[in-house]
Motif scaffolding. Structure first.
Motif, PDB file in Angstrom:
ATOM      1  N   ASN A 130     -37.859 -17.670  -7.946  1.00  0.00           N
ATOM      2  CA  ASN A 130     -36.411 -17.213  -7.697  1.00  0.00           C
ATOM      3  C   ASN A 130     -36.360 -16.005  -6.672  1.00  0.00           C
ATOM      4  N   ASN A 131     -35.441 -15.796  -5.509  1.00  0.00           N
ATOM      5  CA  ASN A 131     -35.169 -15.098  -4.379  1.00  0.00           C
ATOM      6  C   ASN A 131     -32.721 -15.304  -4.815  1.00  0.00           C
ATOM      7  N   ASP A 132     -32.149 -14.221  -5.308  1.00  0.00           N
ATOM      8  CA  ASP A 132     -31.584 -13.636  -5.589  1.00  0.00           C
ATOM      9  C   ASP A 132     -31.056 -12.331  -5.490  1.00  0.00           C
ATOM     10  N   TRP A 133     -29.819 -12.516  -4.759  1.00  0.00           N
ATOM     11  CA  TRP A 133     -29.151 -11.168  -4.119  1.00  0.00           C
ATOM     12  C   TRP A 133     -27.531 -10.826  -4.319  1.00  0.00           C
ATOM     13  N   TYR A 163     -36.715 -11.260  -7.403  1.00  0.00           N
ATOM     14  CA  TYR A 163     -37.308 -12.128  -7.285  1.00  0.00           C
ATOM     15  C   TYR A 163     -38.532 -11.881  -8.712  1.00  0.00           C
ATOM     16  N   LYS A 164     -38.542 -13.233  -9.098  1.00  0.00           N
ATOM     17  CA  LYS A 164     -39.259 -13.746  -9.755  1.00  0.00           C
ATOM     18  C   LYS A 164     -40.311 -15.049 -10.162  1.00  0.00           C
ATOM     19  N   ALA A 165     -41.807 -14.432  -9.742  1.00  0.00           N
ATOM     20  CA  ALA A 165     -42.138 -16.028  -9.927  1.00  0.00           C
ATOM     21  C   ALA A 165     -42.967 -15.889 -11.174  1.00  0.00           C
ATOM     22  N   ASN A 197     -31.131 -18.269  -5.109  1.00  0.00           N
ATOM     23  CA  ASN A 197     -32.381 -19.533  -4.402  1.00  0.00           C
ATOM     24  C   ASN A 197     -33.735 -19.750  -5.266  1.00  0.00           C
ATOM     25  N   HIS A 198     -33.249 -21.206  -6.261  1.00  0.00           N
ATOM     26  CA  HIS A 198     -34.812 -21.235  -7.163  1.00  0.00           C
ATOM     27  C   HIS A 198     -35.354 -22.577  -7.282  1.00  0.00           C
ATOM     28  N   ARG A 199     -37.127 -22.777  -7.391  1.00  0.00           N
ATOM     29  CA  ARG A 199     -37.157 -23.893  -6.264  1.00  0.00           C
ATOM     30  C   ARG A 199     -38.817 -23.928  -8.159  1.00  0.00           C
ATOM     31  N   TYR A 200     -38.687 -24.730  -8.515  1.00  0.00           N
ATOM     32  CA  TYR A 200     -39.095 -25.478  -9.331  1.00  0.00           C
ATOM     33  C   TYR A 200     -39.855 -26.009  -9.510  1.00  0.00           C
ATOM     34  N   SER A 201     -40.807 -26.786  -9.714  1.00  0.00           N
ATOM     35  CA  SER A 201     -42.502 -27.406  -9.387  1.00  0.00           C
ATOM     36  C   SER A 201     -43.457 -27.722 -10.701  1.00  0.00           C
ATOM     37  N   ILE A 237     -33.867 -18.330 -19.913  1.00  0.00           N
ATOM     38  CA  ILE A 237     -33.343 -17.002 -19.768  1.00  0.00           C
ATOM     39  C   ILE A 237     -34.819 -16.029 -19.182  1.00  0.00           C
ATOM     40  N   ASP A 238     -35.441 -16.407 -19.900  1.00  0.00           N
ATOM     41  CA  ASP A 238     -37.573 -15.897 -19.467  1.00  0.00           C
ATOM     42  C   ASP A 238     -37.378 -16.157 -17.734  1.00  0.00           C
ATOM     43  N   GLN A 239     -37.227 -16.974 -17.249  1.00  0.00           N
ATOM     44  CA  GLN A 239     -37.419 -17.091 -16.267  1.00  0.00           C
ATOM     45  C   GLN A 239     -36.391 -16.261 -14.830  1.00  0.00           C
TER      46      GLN A 239
END
Length: 817
Positions: free
Chosen positions: A361-364, A277-279, A386-390, A147-149
């Protein structure tokens, strides 16, 4: 204003007491309308929000925007943790495995991690996610959401925490409850805020927010915020020694942007466009070091045992020939049970090699509300996540002949055996360790730097990553028909999980797993009388089989299911001071992708979806306009709950760990007491008790020595891995230009096999002073007494290695313009 639950709100001073558990309800907004104190709760005592018509009774707590600003919560976890019955098994840091692995990162409501997370009533989990456990047999039952992301705290208007499955729209798997985050909408008046704070560990928070409507079109509202949060390496108090340690590699930096545009098309119609947007790039501290072993001598013992092997009394390396390949192999000492202090090796990952994780994260969302009736919305919603994790985890334990080694102990073991076939003296052993193994990270910085350069330097950018995508739409129609408030909804979601990696030629290799779902429900809130609501509901769920682009994937086509689950809830008002609620619902949680490869142990049969029943019951009593008591009880009986149990194999006469659909009996009890001493000073006190029991099905024989004190399965060990009792006291005082609050959390009943003490008292304090109506200065202190405590445990790392942050102080100012 009419209550959005379709019934009249209670009036007058009867509401002031609720400032204890739902703070600052004297005045807040719903859809740009300022709601005064007498309209913030309905006749049953439920706090009213924009989406409270979804609820069907139960224990609900609401965190308001005003509370977020007065308490200066910096993330969602910090805000939600004050709710009675809510516990987190994340370690309090941002990135890497420490805040990422399924056994750490999860929220529990009344002891159940099957919690659904929503933003504006829309689920944000991904059916194909493997981030928080790829299977259910020994991991968290969480829906896989950190939830914090998700979004920055400045974007949040309210947070609803609903205990139990008391809302039909949220799906049949919300066994523990629901956390619904309601985002901020642009106000009528143009306003901006600038919030800056700085403090311990070089921690800084910056946020800039704009809100308002167009001068020439007051029906067009806008809201936007830009935030940045960062921290250096944090400190913690070691629960075993009482000493303060630094968690190397725990520094992090995260950015967030949120934009929401709303256009009112009339009294009952509107369009909403929302973008988030959050990164972040966060450190990789797998665990906190155990300071009792944080010294040169223990470091050499630990790393030799893990990287090379076990020695006898003459320093001769122990081992045996592997019958599978005929090769002699050393007896390695991995894990804390075999190698006390083993977790200290993880300091190489974070503190030395600067391993890290990244997310973006890019959400709309686009939502057209085409009608409103009795506070209920009819709408069409389109969304895209759209969530990307690495991550990049780098560490080397040993170095030999120009080659750096991680976990392959055989070359190092052979080198040691060749050099000392008859054993080594202590001096020879120490010299060999210092020539071949990583130096103590807390020792000579020059030697650490030399080792780092010799083994390739710090972690570079990731060359592989995962992308989670959700795309779908939701249609909802709601209508008040006489005494009936009817809601029907249909959601179609396409979930995909992409695995991508950069090849040597620069091309990107890609594979994916996908699963579609259809969730539908119909709910009828029947206002039988002014004092009695009865809400039956039916939910339909369809899940497609998993579709994989990898032809060899064993789960290809597995998982197709469809089912109907009923629910029945009721609320009754006996008089102006006493109300009651009761609910029953069938719950269903579909298998994860990894469960289809989990046939093991005695039965070697496929697992089935989780099923069961949940009952909730509660009573609220107001003794006066200043004093109230609330009691909540829930009982979950799962007939098909997945766990790993030691079951007797009749053929061999031995007990084998087996993934099965066992029976689970979970009970929890909450009691909350709220009191306003006067118009300035109020308190809320609460007690929560949780108990989980697992049982065999007919025909199984469990290991009598197993009980709840052994085994590695997180599900069955949950009573050891969390405090059984949680006491909380929330105090607030406001007068003139001053506002101050104190939150005391007291955890008792902690197992000493998992925690460094059987109880922890944690204090958080804040103080605000309004210099002018537009400028407020503040100070917040978390963990005021610098308590050494933990909220989770991992046997591999050892006791105390999930230590929460120590005392931190933040100074800040908030300016409104």
């Amino acid at each position: 204003m009419q209550s959005s639950q379709g019934s009249c709100p209670r009036g007058g001073g009867q509401t002031s007491v609720y400032a204890g558990h739902d703070e600052n309800l004297q005045s807040y907004t719903i859809d740009n309308i300022v709601v005064e104190a007498e309209q913030t709760i309905n006749q049953f005592g439920d706090t009213v929000t924009e989406q409270s018509y979804y609820r069907t009774g139960g224990d609900v707590k609401v965190i308001t925007r005003e509370e977020i600003e007065k308490r200066h919560y910096t993330d969602l976890t910090e805000a939600i943790k004050r709710i009675p019955g809510v516990t987190f098994q994340n370690p309090g840091y941002r990135g890497g495995e420490y805040g990422y692995q399924f056994y750490n990162n999860g929220v529990l409501i009344n002891g159940d991690s099957r919690v659904v997370i929503l933003i504006d009533g829309r689920r944000v989990d991904n059916l194909t996610s493997t981030r928080i456990g790829g299977n259910s047999k020994s991991g968290s039952k969480s829906t896989g959401v950190n939830i914090d992301q998700m979004l920055g705290i400045e974007s949040v208007d309210k947070i609803e925490v609903i205990k139990g499955p008391g809302a039909s729209v949220y799906g049949p798997d919300a066994t523990g409850g629901v956390i619904n985050i309601i985002t901020r909408k642009g106000a009528v008046e143009q306003k901006g805020t600038l919030d800056l704070s700085t403090g311990t560990w070089h921690k800084h928070n910056y946020s800039l927010t704009f809100s308002g409507s167009l001068d020439d079109d007051p029906t067009f509202h806008y809201f936007g915020t830009v935030t940045r949060a960062m921290s250096g390496d944090t400190e913690y108090t070691d629960g075993e020694t009482g000493r303060t340690g630094t968690l190397g590699g725990s520094r992090w930096k995260e950015d967030a942007v949120n934009i929401r545009l709303d256009k009112d098309l009339g009294k009952e119609q509107s369009i909403k466009l929302w973008y988030n947007y959050k990164a972040g790039k966060d450190g990789y501290p797998i665990s906190t070091p155990r300071l009792k072993y944080w010294n040169q001598e223990d470091w050499e013992r630990i790393i030799f045992g893990a990287a090379v092997g076990k020695l006898d009394s003459n320093n001769i390396l122990q081992g045996a020939v592997d019958p599978d390949d005929g090769i002699w192999k050393p007896t390695r000492l991995t894990g804390d049970a075999r190698n006390p202090g083993y977790a200290n090796l993880f300091a190489l990952d974070g503190a030395v090699y600067n391993s890290f994780s990244k997310f973006k994260n890019n959400d709309w969302e686009l939502k057209w509300t085409f009608d409103k009736d009795n506070g209920m919305e009819s709408f069409v919603r389109l969304y895209d996540q759209n969530h990307r994790y690495s991550d990049r985890d780098v560490f080397y334990w040993g170095y030999l002949g120009g080659t750096a080694y991680k976990s392959n102990a055989l070359p190092l073991a052979n080198e040691y055996r060749t050099a000392f076939p008859a054993g080594a003296t202590q001096a020879q052993l120490k010299q060999w360790i210092r020539e071949h193994l990583a130096p103590f990270p807390g020792g000579d910085p020059a030697k650490v730097q030399e080792w780092l350069e010799k083994t390739g330097g710090t972690a570079s950018e990731p060359t592989s990553w995962r992308e989670e995508r959700n795309r779908g739409f939701q249609v909802q129609y709601a209508r008040a028909i006489g005494k009936n408030d009817v809601i029907a909804s249909l959601t179609y979601d396409k979930a995909k999980n992409y695995a991508k990696s950069i090849q040597n030629d620069g091309s990107i290799r890609e594979s994916h797993v996908s699963r579609d779902s259809v969730l539908a429900y119909v709910q009828d809130k029947i206002h039988i009388t002014d004092n009695w609501d009865l809400t039956p509901a039916l939910r339909y769920s369809y899940y497609s089989g998993y579709d994989s682009s990898t032809s060899g994937d064993k789960v290809q086509g597995k998982g197709k299911a469809n089912f109907i689950t009923p629910a029945l809830n009721t609320e009754y008002l006996f008089d102006d001071t006493l109300s009651m609620y009761f609910g029953w619902t069938k719950v269903y949680r579909p298998l994860r992708k990894g469960d289809y490869t989990s046939v093991d142990g005695v039965f070697k049969t496929p697992l089935n979806d989780e099923r069961g029943d949940v009952w909730t019951f509660g009573v609220r009593k107001e003794f006066s306009q200043y004093t109230a008591l609330a009691v909540h009880y829930d009982w979950t009986r799962m007939s098909n709950a997945i766990a790993t149990l030691p079951i007797l194999d009749g053929g061999t006469g031995t007990f084998k760990s087996t993934a099965v659909n066992a029976r689970e009996d979970k009970k929890s009890f909450n009691i909350t007491f709220d009191h306003a001493f006067d118009k300035h000073f109020s308190m809320s006190a609460s007690y929560t008790h949780m108990q989980d029991k697992w049982m065999a099905k007919p025909g199984w024989v469990l290991d009598p020595n197993w009980g709840y004190q052994s085994g590695s399965d997180l599900n069955t060990q949950i009573n050891r891995l969390r405090p059984q009792n949680h006491y909380a006291l929330n105090l607030s005082y406001e007068k003139g230009k001053i506002y101050t609050g104190m939150l005391m959390n007291w955890y008792t009943g902690c197992s000493r096999t998992a925690f460094t003490d059987n109880q922890f008292l944690v204090l958080d304090w804040n103080f605000n002073y309004s210099f002018t109506p537009d400028l407020t200065g503040y100070i917040t202190v978390n963990n005021l007494t610098n308590e050494g405590y933990q909220t989770s445990y991992n046997a591999w790392s050892g006791i105390g290695t999930a230590a929460m942050p120590g005392r931190s102080v933040m100074l800040g100012a908030r300016y409104t313009f």
